[in-house]
Design an enzyme around this catalytic site. Sequence first.
Site, PDB file in Angstrom:
ATOM      1  N   GLY A 202      31.810  63.713-106.009  1.00 28.68           N
ATOM      2  CA  GLY A 202      32.170  62.990-107.227  1.00 28.68           C
ATOM      3  C   GLY A 202      33.537  62.313-107.234  1.00 28.68           C
ATOM      4  N   ASP A 203      34.417  62.694-106.315  1.00 32.83           N
ATOM      5  CA  ASP A 203      35.741  62.049-106.268  1.00 32.83           C
ATOM      6  C   ASP A 203      36.151  61.943-104.796  1.00 32.83           C
ATOM      7  OD1 ASP A 203      38.200  60.966-106.902  1.00 32.83           O
ATOM      8  OD2 ASP A 203      38.993  62.754-107.884  1.00 32.83           O
ATOM      9  N   LEU A 204      35.241  61.352-104.031  1.00 37.79           N
ATOM     10  CA  LEU A 204      35.394  61.424-102.573  1.00 37.79           C
ATOM     11  C   LEU A 204      36.230  60.273-102.019  1.00 37.79           C
ATOM     12  CD1 LEU A 204      34.726  63.221-100.255  1.00 37.79           C
ATOM     13  CD2 LEU A 204      32.562  62.028 -99.951  1.00 37.79           C
ATOM     14  N   TRP A 205      37.533  60.409-102.173  1.00 36.39           N
ATOM     15  CA  TRP A 205      38.467  59.505-101.481  1.00 36.39           C
ATOM     16  C   TRP A 205      39.115  60.332-100.371  1.00 36.39           C
ATOM     17  CZ3 TRP A 205      44.064  59.537-101.870  1.00 36.39           C
ATOM     18  CH2 TRP A 205      44.567  60.566-102.675  1.00 36.39           C
ATOM     19  N   ASN A 208      40.951  63.774-100.644  1.00 37.40           N
ATOM     20  CA  ASN A 208      40.229  64.992-100.992  1.00 37.40           C
ATOM     21  C   ASN A 208      39.399  65.546 -99.836  1.00 37.40           C
ATOM     22  OD1 ASN A 208      41.289  65.218-103.526  1.00 37.40           O
ATOM     23  ND2 ASN A 208      39.663  64.061-104.532  1.00 37.40           N
TER      24      ASN A 208
END
Length: 296
Positions: A202-205, A208
Amino acid sequence: MSQQSQEQYQFIESILRQNLGEIGTIEDFQFFYGGNFNLAVRVKVAQGEYFIKWNQGDHQGLFQAEAKNLGLIASTGTIPVPQVLGVGQMDEKEYLVMECIPTAEKKENYWSDFGIKLAQLHQTNAHQGHGLDYDNFIGAAKQVNHWDKNGVSFFIQNRLKFQVDTASYHRKIDGATNEAFEKLYDKIPSIIPNEQSALLHGDLWSGNAMVNQHGLVSLVDPSCYYGLREAEIAFTTMFGGFEKEFYEAYHESFPILKGFHERIPLYNLYPLMVHVNLFGEGYLPAVNKILDSYLN
Ligand code: ADP
Protein backbone atom coordinates in the site's frame (compact mmCIF):
# COMPACT_ATOMS: atom_id res chain seq x y z
CA MET A 1 23.90 13.95 28.54
CA SER A 2 21.56 16.94 28.06
CA GLN A 3 18.28 17.05 29.94
CA GLN A 4 16.37 16.44 26.71
CA SER A 5 18.34 13.33 25.82
CA GLN A 6 18.07 12.14 29.43
CA GLU A 7 14.29 12.38 29.13
CA GLN A 8 14.25 10.61 25.79
CA TYR A 9 16.50 7.90 27.19
CA GLN A 10 14.10 7.32 30.09
CA PHE A 11 11.15 7.37 27.71
CA ILE A 12 12.73 4.65 25.57
CA GLU A 13 13.67 2.60 28.65
CA SER A 14 10.08 2.76 29.94
CA ILE A 15 8.67 1.58 26.61
CA LEU A 16 11.11 -1.32 26.50
CA ARG A 17 10.28 -2.32 30.09
CA GLN A 18 6.56 -2.13 29.35
CA ASN A 19 6.96 -4.57 26.46
CA LEU A 20 9.97 -6.74 27.25
CA GLY A 21 10.16 -6.76 31.05
CA GLU A 22 13.55 -6.26 32.70
CA ILE A 23 15.98 -5.07 30.08
CA GLY A 24 19.20 -4.13 31.87
CA THR A 25 21.02 -1.15 30.47
CA ILE A 26 20.71 0.31 27.02
CA GLU A 27 23.91 -0.59 25.21
CA ASP A 28 23.46 1.57 22.17
CA PHE A 29 20.86 3.75 20.50
CA GLN A 30 20.53 5.78 17.36
CA PHE A 31 17.77 8.22 16.40
CA PHE A 32 15.98 8.28 13.04
CA TYR A 33 14.11 11.25 11.69
CA GLY A 34 12.96 9.54 8.52
CA GLY A 35 9.23 10.13 8.45
CA ASN A 36 7.58 13.49 8.39
CA PHE A 37 5.99 13.34 11.82
CA ASN A 38 7.21 10.23 13.63
CA LEU A 39 10.35 9.91 15.66
CA ALA A 40 12.18 6.63 15.79
CA VAL A 41 15.09 4.98 17.51
CA ARG A 42 17.12 1.86 16.98
CA VAL A 43 18.06 0.56 20.39
CA LYS A 44 20.24 -2.26 21.63
CA VAL A 45 19.81 -4.05 24.97
CA ALA A 46 21.00 -7.44 26.23
CA GLN A 47 17.94 -9.24 24.73
CA GLY A 48 18.54 -7.89 21.26
CA GLU A 49 18.04 -4.90 19.01
CA TYR A 50 14.69 -3.12 18.61
CA PHE A 51 13.17 -0.37 16.53
CA ILE A 52 10.72 1.99 18.24
CA LYS A 53 8.59 4.65 16.52
CA TRP A 54 6.42 7.19 18.30
CA ASN A 55 4.42 10.28 17.49
CA GLN A 56 3.46 13.33 19.45
CA GLY A 57 0.00 12.12 20.43
CA ASP A 58 -1.73 13.12 17.19
CA HIS A 59 -2.80 10.69 14.45
CA GLN A 60 -4.61 8.52 16.95
CA GLY A 61 -4.68 4.86 16.09
CA LEU A 62 -1.94 5.13 13.49
CA PHE A 63 0.40 2.66 15.15
CA GLN A 64 -2.39 0.20 16.05
CA ALA A 65 -3.23 0.16 12.34
CA GLU A 66 0.43 -0.18 11.35
CA ALA A 67 0.86 -3.09 13.79
CA LYS A 68 -2.20 -4.82 12.29
CA ASN A 69 -0.88 -4.19 8.77
CA LEU A 70 2.48 -5.75 9.67
CA GLY A 71 0.72 -8.72 11.27
CA LEU A 72 -1.43 -9.20 8.18
CA ILE A 73 1.56 -9.30 5.82
CA ALA A 74 3.46 -11.59 8.22
CA SER A 75 0.49 -13.99 8.32
CA THR A 76 0.81 -14.64 4.58
CA GLY A 77 4.38 -15.96 4.97
CA THR A 78 5.25 -14.42 1.61
CA ILE A 79 7.42 -11.33 2.14
CA PRO A 80 9.29 -10.61 5.39
CA VAL A 81 8.31 -7.73 7.66
CA PRO A 82 9.60 -6.92 11.16
CA GLN A 83 7.82 -8.69 13.98
CA VAL A 84 5.71 -6.40 16.16
CA LEU A 85 6.54 -6.61 19.87
CA GLY A 86 4.17 -4.02 21.22
CA VAL A 87 2.00 -1.05 20.54
CA GLY A 88 0.72 1.36 23.17
CA GLN A 89 0.91 4.71 24.84
CA MET A 90 3.58 6.33 27.03
CA ASP A 91 3.55 9.93 28.30
CA GLU A 92 0.61 10.66 25.95
CA LYS A 93 2.60 9.52 22.95
CA GLU A 94 1.62 6.49 20.89
CA TYR A 95 4.41 4.06 20.08
CA LEU A 96 5.20 0.91 18.15
CA VAL A 97 8.01 -1.48 19.13
CA MET A 98 9.26 -3.95 16.58
CA GLU A 99 12.15 -6.16 15.79
CA CYS A 100 15.05 -4.23 14.32
CA ILE A 101 16.08 -5.18 10.83
CA PRO A 102 19.87 -5.52 10.78
CA THR A 103 20.90 -4.49 7.31
CA ALA A 104 23.46 -6.21 5.11
CA GLU A 105 24.70 -5.96 1.54
CA LYS A 106 22.09 -6.67 -1.12
CA LYS A 107 22.40 -10.19 -2.50
CA GLU A 108 22.74 -10.45 -6.26
CA ASN A 109 19.20 -11.78 -6.58
CA TYR A 110 17.70 -9.11 -4.25
CA TRP A 111 15.47 -7.59 -6.92
CA SER A 112 14.25 -10.79 -8.56
CA ASP A 113 13.58 -12.35 -5.14
CA PHE A 114 11.64 -9.18 -4.20
CA GLY A 115 9.57 -9.40 -7.41
CA ILE A 116 8.70 -13.05 -6.77
CA LYS A 117 7.77 -12.42 -3.12
CA LEU A 118 5.59 -9.44 -3.99
CA ALA A 119 3.80 -11.55 -6.62
CA GLN A 120 3.16 -14.14 -3.88
CA LEU A 121 1.79 -11.48 -1.53
CA HIS A 122 -0.49 -10.30 -4.34
CA GLN A 123 -1.85 -13.81 -4.75
CA THR A 124 -3.41 -13.47 -1.30
CA ASN A 125 -6.98 -12.27 -1.69
CA ALA A 126 -10.09 -11.67 0.39
CA HIS A 127 -13.52 -13.20 -0.16
CA GLN A 128 -15.10 -9.83 0.73
CA GLY A 129 -13.41 -8.31 -2.35
CA HIS A 130 -11.53 -5.02 -2.14
CA GLY A 131 -11.08 -3.14 1.14
CA LEU A 132 -10.07 -4.06 4.67
CA ASP A 133 -11.76 -4.55 8.05
CA TYR A 134 -10.39 -1.26 9.34
CA ASP A 135 -9.31 2.14 8.01
CA ASN A 136 -5.63 2.99 8.22
CA PHE A 137 -3.18 5.68 7.16
CA ILE A 138 -0.87 6.39 4.26
CA GLY A 139 1.85 8.60 5.68
CA ALA A 140 -0.17 10.92 7.92
CA ALA A 141 -3.24 10.83 5.64
CA LYS A 142 -6.30 8.81 6.46
CA GLN A 143 -6.92 5.87 4.14
CA VAL A 144 -10.48 4.53 4.01
CA ASN A 145 -11.04 0.87 3.17
CA HIS A 146 -14.78 0.19 2.81
CA TRP A 147 -15.31 -3.25 1.33
CA ASP A 148 -16.47 -3.35 -2.27
CA LYS A 149 -16.83 -6.45 -4.46
CA ASN A 150 -15.77 -4.37 -7.44
CA GLY A 151 -12.11 -3.29 -7.46
CA VAL A 152 -12.60 -0.45 -9.90
CA SER A 153 -15.39 1.16 -7.91
CA PHE A 154 -13.34 0.61 -4.73
CA PHE A 155 -10.46 2.51 -6.37
CA ILE A 156 -12.75 5.34 -7.47
CA GLN A 157 -14.63 5.73 -4.17
CA ASN A 158 -12.05 4.87 -1.50
CA ARG A 159 -8.90 6.02 -3.21
CA LEU A 160 -9.56 8.90 -5.63
CA LYS A 161 -12.89 10.35 -4.47
CA PHE A 162 -12.04 10.35 -0.76
CA GLN A 163 -8.79 12.28 -1.38
CA VAL A 164 -10.40 14.59 -3.96
CA ASP A 165 -13.28 15.39 -1.59
CA THR A 166 -10.82 16.02 1.25
CA ALA A 167 -8.77 18.35 -0.96
CA SER A 168 -11.92 20.12 -2.09
CA TYR A 169 -13.12 20.58 1.49
CA HIS A 170 -9.78 22.17 2.44
CA ARG A 171 -9.82 24.28 -0.76
CA LYS A 172 -6.67 22.68 -2.09
CA ILE A 173 -8.27 22.07 -5.49
CA ASP A 174 -10.64 24.29 -7.44
CA GLY A 175 -14.00 23.53 -9.04
CA ALA A 176 -12.48 22.80 -12.44
CA THR A 177 -10.17 20.09 -11.07
CA ASN A 178 -13.06 18.62 -9.11
CA GLU A 179 -15.20 18.49 -12.26
CA ALA A 180 -12.38 16.90 -14.22
CA PHE A 181 -12.20 14.15 -11.59
CA GLU A 182 -15.97 13.63 -11.83
CA LYS A 183 -15.62 13.11 -15.59
CA LEU A 184 -12.70 10.77 -15.05
CA TYR A 185 -14.70 8.57 -12.62
CA ASP A 186 -17.15 7.87 -15.48
CA LYS A 187 -14.33 6.86 -17.79
CA ILE A 188 -12.26 4.74 -15.41
CA PRO A 189 -14.31 1.52 -15.72
CA SER A 190 -13.46 1.42 -19.43
CA ILE A 191 -9.73 1.90 -18.71
CA ILE A 192 -8.90 -0.19 -15.62
CA PRO A 193 -9.37 -3.98 -15.65
CA ASN A 194 -11.39 -5.22 -12.70
CA GLU A 195 -8.99 -7.87 -11.40
CA GLN A 196 -9.48 -9.99 -8.31
CA SER A 197 -8.39 -8.31 -5.08
CA ALA A 198 -4.78 -8.69 -3.94
CA LEU A 199 -3.21 -7.98 -0.56
CA LEU A 200 -1.07 -4.87 -1.09
CA HIS A 201 1.67 -3.25 0.99
CA GLY A 202 0.00 0.00 0.00
CA ASP A 203 2.91 2.45 0.33
CA LEU A 204 5.57 0.74 -1.72
CA TRP A 205 8.23 3.32 -2.46
CA SER A 206 11.92 2.43 -2.22
CA GLY A 207 12.30 3.92 1.31
CA ASN A 208 9.96 1.24 2.65
CA ALA A 209 11.92 -1.66 1.15
CA MET A 210 14.90 -2.55 3.34
CA VAL A 211 17.75 -5.02 2.92
CA ASN A 212 17.68 -7.56 5.77
CA GLN A 213 20.47 -9.65 7.32
CA HIS A 214 20.12 -12.22 4.52
CA GLY A 215 20.68 -9.53 1.89
CA LEU A 216 17.03 -9.87 0.83
CA VAL A 217 13.97 -7.67 1.11
CA SER A 218 12.05 -6.81 4.28
CA LEU A 219 9.19 -4.33 3.98
CA VAL A 220 8.39 -1.66 6.57
CA ASP A 221 5.66 0.96 7.08
CA PRO A 222 2.76 -0.75 5.28
CA SER A 223 -0.63 0.84 4.50
CA CYS A 224 -2.28 -2.48 3.61
CA TYR A 225 -5.55 -3.18 1.87
CA TYR A 226 -6.94 -5.70 -0.57
CA GLY A 227 -7.00 -3.87 -3.87
CA LEU A 228 -5.88 -3.76 -7.47
CA ARG A 229 -2.32 -5.06 -7.68
CA GLU A 230 -1.63 -2.80 -10.68
CA ALA A 231 -2.01 0.15 -8.30
CA GLU A 232 0.92 -1.21 -6.24
CA ILE A 233 3.19 -1.76 -9.23
CA ALA A 234 2.32 1.71 -10.54
CA PHE A 235 3.18 3.13 -7.09
CA THR A 236 6.74 1.70 -7.29
CA THR A 237 7.35 3.81 -10.41
CA MET A 238 6.36 7.12 -8.74
CA PHE A 239 9.73 7.89 -7.19
CA GLY A 240 11.69 5.10 -8.87
CA GLY A 241 14.55 3.10 -7.37
CA PHE A 242 13.26 -0.35 -8.33
CA GLU A 243 15.42 -2.31 -10.77
CA LYS A 244 14.20 -3.96 -13.94
CA GLU A 245 14.87 -7.46 -12.50
CA PHE A 246 12.15 -6.73 -9.94
CA TYR A 247 9.52 -6.04 -12.64
CA GLU A 248 10.66 -8.98 -14.80
CA ALA A 249 10.48 -11.47 -11.93
CA TYR A 250 7.10 -10.13 -10.82
CA HIS A 251 5.70 -10.35 -14.35
CA GLU A 252 7.03 -13.88 -14.79
CA SER A 253 5.42 -15.03 -11.52
CA PHE A 254 2.13 -13.18 -11.94
CA PRO A 255 1.77 -11.66 -15.42
CA ILE A 256 0.55 -8.08 -15.60
CA LEU A 257 -2.25 -7.45 -18.06
CA LYS A 258 -1.63 -5.75 -21.41
CA GLY A 259 -1.81 -1.95 -21.55
CA PHE A 260 -0.54 -1.48 -17.97
CA HIS A 261 1.91 1.27 -18.91
CA GLU A 262 -0.91 3.48 -20.15
CA ARG A 263 -2.74 2.99 -16.85
CA ILE A 264 0.19 3.89 -14.55
CA PRO A 265 -0.53 7.66 -14.38
CA LEU A 266 -4.16 6.95 -13.59
CA TYR A 267 -3.28 4.77 -10.57
CA ASN A 268 -0.72 7.32 -9.42
CA LEU A 269 -3.38 10.00 -9.14
CA TYR A 270 -4.01 8.40 -5.75
CA PRO A 271 -0.55 8.97 -4.17
CA LEU A 272 -0.40 12.35 -5.92
CA MET A 273 -3.68 13.46 -4.34
CA VAL A 274 -2.43 12.18 -0.97
CA HIS A 275 0.61 14.43 -1.52
CA VAL A 276 -1.65 17.38 -2.38
CA ASN A 277 -3.51 16.82 0.89
CA LEU A 278 -0.38 16.35 2.99
CA PHE A 279 2.11 18.71 1.41
CA GLY A 280 0.12 21.17 -0.67
CA GLU A 281 -0.57 22.47 -4.11
CA GLY A 282 2.92 21.87 -5.52
CA TYR A 283 1.67 18.48 -6.73
CA LEU A 284 -1.36 19.90 -8.56
CA PRO A 285 0.27 20.57 -11.96
CA ALA A 286 1.16 16.86 -12.15
CA VAL A 287 -2.42 15.94 -11.22
CA ASN A 288 -3.93 18.25 -13.84
CA LYS A 289 -1.58 17.02 -16.52
CA ILE A 290 -2.73 13.44 -15.92
CA LEU A 291 -6.39 14.46 -15.85
CA ASP A 292 -5.95 16.25 -19.21
CA SER A 293 -4.24 13.25 -20.75
CA TYR A 294 -7.20 10.94 -19.99
CA LEU A 295 -9.97 13.42 -20.72
CA ASN A 296 -8.77 14.91 -24.00
P1 ADP B 1 7.73 6.68 9.07
O1 ADP B 1 6.44 5.95 9.27
O2 ADP B 1 7.98 7.74 10.08
O3 ADP B 1 7.95 7.11 7.65
P2 ADP B 1 9.31 4.27 8.63
O4 ADP B 1 8.61 3.10 9.22
O5 ADP B 1 9.20 4.44 7.15
O6 ADP B 1 8.88 5.61 9.39
O7 ADP B 1 10.83 4.20 9.06
C1 ADP B 1 11.76 5.20 8.71
C2 ADP B 1 13.10 4.54 8.36
O8 ADP B 1 13.56 3.81 9.50
C3 ADP B 1 12.97 3.49 7.25
O9 ADP B 1 13.12 4.03 5.97
C4 ADP B 1 14.09 2.54 7.62
O10 ADP B 1 15.31 3.03 7.13
C5 ADP B 1 14.13 2.58 9.11
N1 ADP B 1 13.36 1.46 9.72
C6 ADP B 1 12.01 1.29 9.78
N2 ADP B 1 11.66 0.18 10.41
C7 ADP B 1 12.82 -0.40 10.79
C8 ADP B 1 13.13 -1.61 11.51
N3 ADP B 1 12.19 -2.43 11.97
N4 ADP B 1 14.43 -1.89 11.72
C9 ADP B 1 15.42 -1.06 11.27
N5 ADP B 1 15.20 0.08 10.59
C10 ADP B 1 13.91 0.41 10.36
